[in-house]
Scaffold this motif. Sequence first.
Motif, PDB file in Angstrom:
ATOM      1  N   GLY B 157       0.842  -1.199   0.000  1.00 37.67           N
ATOM      2  CA  GLY B 157       0.000   0.000   0.000  1.00 37.67           C
ATOM      3  C   GLY B 157       0.876   1.247   0.000  1.00 37.67           C
ATOM      4  N   LEU B 158       1.938   1.210   0.793  1.00 40.51           N
ATOM      5  CA  LEU B 158       2.818   2.373   0.868  1.00 40.51           C
ATOM      6  C   LEU B 158       3.569   2.586  -0.457  1.00 40.51           C
ATOM      7  CD1 LEU B 158       3.887   4.712   2.494  1.00 40.51           C
ATOM      8  CD2 LEU B 158       5.593   3.196   3.504  1.00 40.51           C
ATOM      9  N   VAL B 168       7.079  -0.785  -9.930  1.00 38.16           N
ATOM     10  CA  VAL B 168       7.327  -1.257  -8.574  1.00 38.16           C
ATOM     11  C   VAL B 168       6.015  -1.215  -7.766  1.00 38.16           C
ATOM     12  CG1 VAL B 168       7.944   1.012  -7.626  1.00 38.16           C
ATOM     13  CG2 VAL B 168       8.900  -1.046  -6.593  1.00 38.16           C
ATOM     14  N   ASN B 169       5.046  -0.446  -8.256  1.00 39.07           N
ATOM     15  CA  ASN B 169       3.763  -0.355  -7.540  1.00 39.07           C
ATOM     16  C   ASN B 169       2.833  -1.535  -7.825  1.00 39.07           C
ATOM     17  OD1 ASN B 169       2.663   0.121 -10.046  1.00 39.07           O
ATOM     18  ND2 ASN B 169       2.157   2.268  -9.673  1.00 39.07           N
ATOM     19  N   MET B 250      -6.339   1.304   5.022  1.00 41.48           N
ATOM     20  CA  MET B 250      -6.997   0.062   4.616  1.00 41.48           C
ATOM     21  C   MET B 250      -7.678  -0.556   5.818  1.00 41.48           C
ATOM     22  SD  MET B 250      -4.185  -1.626   2.110  1.00 41.48           S
ATOM     23  CE  MET B 250      -2.755  -0.986   2.926  1.00 41.48           C
ATOM     24  N   GLN B 251      -8.922  -0.951   5.641  1.00 41.19           N
ATOM     25  CA  GLN B 251      -9.627  -1.636   6.722  1.00 41.19           C
ATOM     26  C   GLN B 251      -9.464  -3.134   6.525  1.00 41.19           C
ATOM     27  OE1 GLN B 251     -13.552  -0.230   7.496  1.00 41.19           O
ATOM     28  NE2 GLN B 251     -12.648   1.690   8.198  1.00 41.19           N
ATOM     29  N   MET B 252      -9.010  -3.806   7.568  1.00 38.83           N
ATOM     30  CA  MET B 252      -8.804  -5.253   7.457  1.00 38.83           C
ATOM     31  C   MET B 252      -9.270  -5.959   8.726  1.00 38.83           C
ATOM     32  SD  MET B 252      -5.143  -5.834   5.541  1.00 38.83           S
ATOM     33  CE  MET B 252      -5.392  -7.608   5.409  1.00 38.83           C
ATOM     34  N   ASN B 253      -9.326  -7.288   8.614  1.00 42.96           N
ATOM     35  CA  ASN B 253      -9.713  -8.107   9.764  1.00 42.96           C
ATOM     36  C   ASN B 253      -8.527  -8.262  10.721  1.00 42.96           C
ATOM     37  OD1 ASN B 253     -10.794 -10.076  11.469  1.00 42.96           O
ATOM     38  ND2 ASN B 253     -10.315 -11.734  10.036  1.00 42.96           N
ATOM     39  N   VAL B 422       1.898   8.186   3.923  1.00 39.03           N
ATOM     40  CA  VAL B 422       1.510   7.371   5.076  1.00 39.03           C
ATOM     41  C   VAL B 422       0.569   6.266   4.634  1.00 39.03           C
ATOM     42  CG1 VAL B 422       0.259   7.387   7.279  1.00 39.03           C
ATOM     43  CG2 VAL B 422       1.670   9.350   6.635  1.00 39.03           C
ATOM     44  N   CYS B 423       0.794   5.068   5.140  1.00 41.30           N
ATOM     45  CA  CYS B 423      -0.152   3.982   4.883  1.00 41.30           C
ATOM     46  C   CYS B 423      -0.516   3.334   6.218  1.00 41.30           C
ATOM     47  CB  CYS B 423       0.473   2.957   3.934  1.00 41.30           C
ATOM     48  SG  CYS B 423      -0.734   1.767   3.346  1.00 41.30           S
ATOM     49  N   GLN B 424      -1.810   3.058   6.385  1.00 37.24           N
ATOM     50  CA  GLN B 424      -2.278   2.485   7.648  1.00 37.24           C
ATOM     51  C   GLN B 424      -3.213   1.310   7.399  1.00 37.24           C
ATOM     52  OE1 GLN B 424      -4.057   6.143   8.921  1.00 37.24           O
ATOM     53  NE2 GLN B 424      -2.268   6.770  10.145  1.00 37.24           N
TER      54      GLN B 424
END
Lengths: 426, 430
Positions: B157-158, B168-169, B250-253, B422-424
């Motif tokens: 994601g980052l 590279v993405n 990103m919302q994850m379990n 920023v990636c979260q």
Amino acid sequence: MIAVSEKITEMPGYKLHVIETDKYKTNTIVWRMKAPLDKENVTKRALLPHVLQSSSAKYPTTTALRSYLDELYGATLYVDLAKKGEYHIISFLIEIANEKFLSDPSPLLRKGFELLTEILTNPHKSGSGFEPGTIEKEKRTLKQRIQSVYDDKMRYSNVRLIEEMCKGEPYALQVNGEAEDVEAITPENLYEYYQHAFSEDEMDLYVVGDVKEEEVKSFASELLKFENRTPKDTNGRESNQKENVHEVKENQDVKQGKLNIGYRTNIKYGDPDYFALQVFNGIFGGFSHSKLFINVREKASLAYYAASRLESHKGLMMVMSGIDNNNYDQAVKIINEQMEAMKKGDFSDEELTQTKAVIRNQILETIDTSRGLLELLYHNVVAHTEINLDAWLTGMENATKEEIVAVADKISLDTIYFLTGTEAGK
Amino acid sequence: MEKINFDQLQEELYHEKLPNGLNVYILPKKGFNKTYATFTTKYGSVDNTFVPLGKTEFVKVPDGIAHFLEHKLFEKEDGDVFQQFSKQGASANAFTSFTRTAYLFSSTSDVEKNLETLIDFVQEPYFSEKTVEKEKGIIGQEITMYDDNPDWRLYFGLIENLYEKHPVNIDIAGTIESISHITKDWLYECYNTFYHPSNMLLFIVGPVNPEGIMNQVKANQAKKDYQEMPEIKRQFEEEPLHAAKKKQVMQMNVQTSKCLVGIKALHVDQQGNEMLKNELTMNVLLDLLFGKSSANYNQLYDDGLVDDTFSYDYTQEQGFGFAMVGGDTSDPEQLAARLKDMLMAAKSAGSISEDQLERAKKKKIGAFLRAVNSPEYIANQFTRYAFNEMNLFDVVPTLENISLQDIQSLAQEMISEERISVCQVVPKGK
């Protein structure tokens, strides 16, 4: 013959193991402490090494301690927790450069010993307990460490399998302790436990590298002295065998299902048929030529990984595979068929020879790393045996087809655990 | 065959470039049981637009094909090469990165036989429609496995945040959709373009006799008829200097949130000593800023914003590069803000002392000694360095030469608001 010579000396309160080798550019010092797993102490034991390695009386902050490690050419200090059979094992590991490969020749090994001594025996105290700030921080981190298992689904499903399979046995306890028991730990009661552990645990010190045994002995006897003790043993055969196979399905929001299957092997390290069990596991699921990999992955295209591994001191074998949520029945069927084939002796001489060659290779490769070598040698501490590596290799080499089939007969399926995506659960 | 001595490390390295262009390196390691060999092509997931061998126009291939090819190379008309290796007591593997595909084995016996198997299987492809289809199921499960892995998603994601055009993405394994377009003809096209010996490096490390091994490799290559190869033409779209996206959540379990802050690198056209110096300086800078002995790390830890998953890393290759820092956190917003502040503060001169720098350099030198205990590290890193015209064994002297001035000017130049992202990952429903 393999050239590994482990020299063992009885020291006050612990055993010293020295392995002299010039293979490495660093020296490794490992301190291990072993005690029976129990609900009452497991969480304290999980916290204790993290508290000890975060600071000490001489280096009262993490910054001070870590700066000193950097100064020693980035000596590493870390701690590790493991379950081996019904024992909980704490390790402190220091790896320090051998100065003969540095432009600065001042000796480092003694400094490594002094540092270990400081960490183990001179903690940062306040009154009759550890320094409270450290305890607070490390409790918070421990809670997060326990919680994070949930986020790694491969690990989570393995932990859940063990929980379901070994319910009521000490082995079901988690290596990092229980979340609900963290809060009750105080600087004082942890300090009490610290004293208790250092007076009752079975303790071993391993030193691997280009060292002299006599020098290591003199460092150890000067710096590390404890009371003698008789280490506690578990009765070792706690096992709640089930009448029927226990099947558990758990629904979660996951894309890939995780299938984990637990068997009781009824064979432990030190038993006469342990080496045949190693070969059994190799033919069944240990490698990329094994039945599980060939049939679940290569032939049926169901998975990226499908493998089995042993827990040698508890007598368990675990199969793990990541599969599509809808392929549960097919995967379980194929895995059961492979076990049936093993029980019927349905494997070729070629599979047998191939597996022995690969296991031999694996063992020889393992002892090329200091950590791998220590893991192999430590089996003898846990099982109170004196099996050297040659005996291990010969024992495995001599395992016959009949012995492997006899091993297969002792293995019983216990629990099938499946972590499955919500779609399949609907 | 040339012999290169590294006196301080007490190692010697043997090298020869064969007539077909293959570079062969041998590092004898006495006392070890294991021999480890890697056969690597300078071809990875980012090489997705190129002129195929014998053609004149650029083509764009399906995402994930370099990794797919890596899987399929193990399969032969008469079965699986894994089987062959295990019959010879070896364990074999392979991996695909952004810029390389490596095939490897390790064994403690029959080294010559295993080496022959390694070279021959990589140089004799056998792709069929049927086995290509079968592999889609297996790689499909590999992709799904990574989809459920929050740390992998966070990392990619980052990279997506930082890079807009550069491949590279794109995830190294591609997607289930993209690999569905892969055919045996595509595989041959990629293979023929990138697996010429002149684009590859063979590294052998272990208790071996260098002359004997070199002669064996030479004899093996002399039997094969490789034509001279024109230079490979790869194409990359122009990439802006700033980060493509400032933030992604990103919302994850999961139960614990995660946060990574990244900086898009400058100077990604460097090679050789210049690149080595830049890369090591950046690594020392990150150690000074975020290492366990740093004030920053200890503040974050004391404030309960990070735990022992906290880490930092710098990656630099031809055409792309990034620094990343972060980990699990109780408060991803606050951690992101604090890390950004710490980075921006590092731009101003005077925040780092000579003493700190000396300690950080000692730490890195010790870490290098630890790393070269490992045959795997030596083979894989040497190859990566060589593909970028650097020498792994220059690490210690280069580190010793880093000055405070180097650190400060790199911090000054590299850290910049518009290149930070920023990636979260946060629990679902939050």
